[in-house]
Motif scaffolding. Structure first.
Motif, mmCIF file in Angstrom:
data_model
loop_
_atom_site.group_PDB
_atom_site.id
_atom_site.type_symbol
_atom_site.label_atom_id
_atom_site.label_comp_id
_atom_site.label_asym_id
_atom_site.label_seq_id
_atom_site.Cartn_x
_atom_site.Cartn_y
_atom_site.Cartn_z
ATOM 1 N N GLN A 152 0.830 -1.204 0.000
ATOM 2 C CA GLN A 152 0.000 0.000 0.000
ATOM 3 C C GLN A 152 0.869 1.260 0.000
ATOM 4 O O GLN A 152 0.562 2.228 -0.690
ATOM 5 N N ILE A 153 1.930 1.227 0.783
ATOM 6 C CA ILE A 153 2.830 2.379 0.823
ATOM 7 C C ILE A 153 3.511 2.554 -0.521
ATOM 8 O O ILE A 153 3.577 3.662 -1.054
ATOM 9 N N GLU A 154 4.008 1.465 -1.083
ATOM 10 C CA GLU A 154 4.691 1.540 -2.377
ATOM 11 C C GLU A 154 3.754 2.070 -3.459
ATOM 12 O O GLU A 154 4.141 2.909 -4.273
ATOM 13 N N TRP B 181 3.216 5.946 -2.919
ATOM 14 C CA TRP B 181 4.442 6.565 -2.429
ATOM 15 C C TRP B 181 4.386 8.092 -2.463
ATOM 16 O O TRP B 181 4.880 8.760 -1.559
ATOM 17 N N GLU B 182 3.784 8.664 -3.491
ATOM 18 C CA GLU B 182 3.712 10.125 -3.579
ATOM 19 C C GLU B 182 3.026 10.704 -2.341
ATOM 20 O O GLU B 182 3.402 11.773 -1.872
ATOM 21 N N GLN B 183 2.040 10.010 -1.810
ATOM 22 C CA GLN B 183 1.339 10.477 -0.621
ATOM 23 C C GLN B 183 2.173 10.269 0.637
ATOM 24 O O GLN B 183 2.074 11.038 1.585
ATOM 25 N N PHE B 184 2.992 9.222 0.648
ATOM 26 C CA PHE B 184 3.764 8.892 1.842
ATOM 27 C C PHE B 184 5.122 9.582 1.891
ATOM 28 O O PHE B 184 5.770 9.590 2.940
ATOM 29 N N LYS B 185 5.558 10.171 0.798
ATOM 30 C CA LYS B 185 6.871 10.837 0.779
ATOM 31 C C LYS B 185 6.975 11.915 1.844
ATOM 32 O O LYS B 185 7.985 12.012 2.531
ATOM 33 N N GLY B 186 5.950 12.714 1.978
ATOM 34 C CA GLY B 186 5.969 13.781 2.981
ATOM 35 C C GLY B 186 6.061 13.237 4.390
ATOM 36 O O GLY B 186 6.785 13.770 5.234
ATOM 37 N N LYS B 187 5.329 12.164 4.649
ATOM 38 C CA LYS B 187 5.383 11.542 5.975
ATOM 39 C C LYS B 187 6.758 10.941 6.230
ATOM 40 O O LYS B 187 7.273 11.009 7.350
ATOM 41 N N ASP C 81 16.478 11.918 -2.493
ATOM 42 C CA ASP C 81 16.539 10.587 -1.877
ATOM 43 C C ASP C 81 15.182 9.903 -1.974
ATOM 44 O O ASP C 81 15.086 8.726 -2.337
ATOM 45 N N LEU C 82 14.137 10.650 -1.648
ATOM 46 C CA LEU C 82 12.795 10.077 -1.656
ATOM 47 C C LEU C 82 12.351 9.706 -3.069
ATOM 48 O O LEU C 82 11.634 8.724 -3.255
ATOM 49 N N ASP C 83 12.791 10.469 -4.053
ATOM 50 C CA ASP C 83 12.484 10.114 -5.443
ATOM 51 C C ASP C 83 13.192 8.828 -5.849
ATOM 52 O O ASP C 83 12.619 7.981 -6.536
ATOM 53 N N VAL C 84 14.438 8.667 -5.401
ATOM 54 C CA VAL C 84 15.198 7.449 -5.712
ATOM 55 C C VAL C 84 14.562 6.250 -5.022
ATOM 56 O O VAL C 84 14.464 5.166 -5.589
ATOM 57 N N ILE C 85 14.114 6.444 -3.788
ATOM 58 C CA ILE C 85 13.485 5.361 -3.027
ATOM 59 C C ILE C 85 12.254 4.845 -3.758
ATOM 60 O O ILE C 85 12.057 3.636 -3.864
ATOM 61 N N ALA C 86 11.440 5.754 -4.248
ATOM 62 C CA ALA C 86 10.258 5.428 -5.063
ATOM 63 C C ALA C 86 9.405 4.310 -4.473
ATOM 64 O O ALA C 86 8.883 3.469 -5.184
ATOM 65 N N MET D 239 5.476 2.357 9.732
ATOM 66 C CA MET D 239 4.332 1.756 9.023
ATOM 67 C C MET D 239 3.145 1.580 9.970
ATOM 68 O O MET D 239 2.006 1.825 9.581
ATOM 69 N N THR D 240 3.419 1.161 11.183
ATOM 70 C CA THR D 240 2.363 0.941 12.161
ATOM 71 C C THR D 240 1.634 2.243 12.480
ATOM 72 O O THR D 240 0.407 2.262 12.617
ATOM 73 N N ARG D 241 2.388 3.335 12.571
ATOM 74 C CA ARG D 241 1.790 4.629 12.885
ATOM 75 C C ARG D 241 1.043 5.243 11.713
ATOM 76 O O ARG D 241 0.198 6.126 11.903
ATOM 77 N N ASN D 242 1.371 4.839 10.515
ATOM 78 C CA ASN D 242 0.721 5.427 9.343
ATOM 79 C C ASN D 242 -0.226 4.425 8.799
ATOM 80 O O ASN D 242 -0.917 4.289 8.060
#
Length: 65
Positions: free
Chosen positions: A5-7, A10-16, A28-33, A62-65
């Motif tokens: 779900q996170i993958e 990802w665009e929504q979870f990048k900020g978190k 870094d976050l773009d590379v992580i993708a 993950m548990t918190r989000n």
């Protein structure tokens, strides 16, 4: 929540993720993708953590989000 779900959102979870690990840059976050192994590696590099520590932090996040 599972990693698929996170993958997939990802665009929504990048900020978190950046809030959690402030040393990670936007590039870094773009590379992580949404790839868990990439995130773990970037956390290890930025914070000097072991793989086990980074994976535990990711699990907690993950548990918190």
């Amino acid at each position: 929540m599972n990693w698929n779900q996170i993958e997939g959102n990802w665009e929504q979870f990048k900020g978190k993720a950046q809030t959690q690990w402030g040393k990670l840059t936007g590039d870094d976050l773009d590379v992580i993708a949404g790839k868990r192994k990439e995130l773990s590696g970037k956390i290890q590099a930025a914070y000097g953590k072991t793989q086990e520590e980074a994976d535990r932090e990711i699990d907690d996040w993950m548990t918190r989000n």
